[in-house]
Motif scaffolding. Sequence first.
Motif, PDB file in Angstrom:
ATOM      1  N   ALA A  72       0.823  -1.216   0.000  1.00 51.70           N
ATOM      2  CA  ALA A  72       0.000   0.000   0.000  1.00 51.70           C
ATOM      3  C   ALA A  72       0.856   1.265   0.000  1.00 51.70           C
ATOM      4  N   GLY A  73       2.075   1.170   0.515  1.00 59.02           N
ATOM      5  CA  GLY A  73       2.947   2.336   0.578  1.00 59.02           C
ATOM      6  C   GLY A  73       3.940   2.442  -0.556  1.00 59.02           C
ATOM      7  N   VAL A  74       3.910   1.482  -1.487  1.00 61.58           N
ATOM      8  CA  VAL A  74       4.860   1.502  -2.601  1.00 61.58           C
ATOM      9  C   VAL A  74       4.463   2.593  -3.589  1.00 61.58           C
ATOM     10  N   PRO A  75       5.407   3.428  -4.040  1.00 64.69           N
ATOM     11  CA  PRO A  75       5.071   4.455  -5.038  1.00 64.69           C
ATOM     12  C   PRO A  75       4.489   3.838  -6.305  1.00 64.69           C
ATOM     13  N   SER A  76       3.556   4.540  -6.917  1.00 65.45           N
ATOM     14  CA  SER A  76       2.847   3.984  -8.070  1.00 65.45           C
ATOM     15  C   SER A  76       3.774   3.723  -9.252  1.00 65.45           C
ATOM     16  N   ILE A  77       4.839   4.503  -9.365  1.00 68.01           N
ATOM     17  CA  ILE A  77       5.747   4.314 -10.495  1.00 68.01           C
ATOM     18  C   ILE A  77       6.436   2.949 -10.420  1.00 68.01           C
ATOM     19  N   ILE A  78       6.614   2.418  -9.207  1.00 71.26           N
ATOM     20  CA  ILE A  78       7.218   1.091  -9.050  1.00 71.26           C
ATOM     21  C   ILE A  78       6.310   0.035  -9.660  1.00 71.26           C
ATOM     22  N   ALA A  79       4.996   0.173  -9.440  1.00 70.50           N
ATOM     23  CA  ALA A  79       4.039  -0.762 -10.040  1.00 70.50           C
ATOM     24  C   ALA A  79       4.120  -0.687 -11.559  1.00 70.50           C
ATOM     25  N   GLY A  80       4.258   0.536 -12.093  1.00 74.63           N
ATOM     26  CA  GLY A  80       4.371   0.687 -13.536  1.00 74.63           C
ATOM     27  C   GLY A  80       5.612   0.013 -14.093  1.00 74.63           C
ATOM     28  N   ILE A  81       6.745   0.198 -13.424  1.00 77.51           N
ATOM     29  CA  ILE A  81       7.993  -0.427 -13.888  1.00 77.51           C
ATOM     30  C   ILE A  81       7.915  -1.938 -13.782  1.00 77.51           C
ATOM     31  N   PHE A  82       7.279  -2.432 -12.701  1.00 71.77           N
ATOM     32  CA  PHE A  82       7.144  -3.871 -12.494  1.00 71.77           C
ATOM     33  C   PHE A  82       6.343  -4.501 -13.635  1.00 71.77           C
ATOM     34  N   ILE A  83       5.185  -3.914 -13.956  1.00 75.68           N
ATOM     35  CA  ILE A  83       4.360  -4.468 -15.030  1.00 75.68           C
ATOM     36  C   ILE A  83       5.021  -4.238 -16.387  1.00 75.68           C
TER      37      ILE A  83
END
Length: 214
Positions: free
Chosen positions: A51-62
């Motif tokens: 829940a605290g992970v920056p959204s850009i990390i999710a973008g890079i992961f996907i």
Amino acid sequence: IGNAIIGTFVVTLIATLIAVPIGVGGGVFLCEYSRNGWFAQFVRFGNDVLAGVPSIIAGIFIYGLVVATKVFFDQSYSALAGGIALSVLMLPTVIKTTDKGLRLVPQELRWGAYGVGASKFVTVMRITLPAAFTPISTGIVLAVARAAGETAPLIFTALFSPYWPDGVFSPIASMSVLIYNFAIMPYEYQNALAWAASFVLVVMILGANLLSRW
């Protein structure tokens, strides 16, 4: 900005269809099947971290998982990849609100269902989930409102398209990325469109939050 409005709805719908079943199922598992087990505590801790992970990390992961590998019919950037990235951001909220909502259901309701011969699965589906519908639905709406306003994950996954949506396996426009692209352009017309899109996006998110309050 019509294509971006439709694109935002499409990407958010994909994210909702992915995150809600997994999130609600995860919340049910945590509360009903492994309430205080070590695995449940591990999942809750991981969920809080996510829940605290920056959204850009999710973008890079996907991006690394879906876009760079071209796993969907040899397509790279796509609306589906954007929806998957947004679903990663929605999951923690849905899981947590489902878990907390089910914990608010009185234990006597479960005992009553068991007393008349209902199985664990039937009790969860017919008693506890309907009783916790309000907090669960509130969490889902808030998660959707957060996902609809995200920009960074979509830049890495859905990219952008100046055209009308052409399926879920192609790049697609979205409100947040349109605002980003048009705001940095040196043309007054595009800057005005960025302001207009900002207003529409704020109204959409406000409407979602008012719906969750209701």
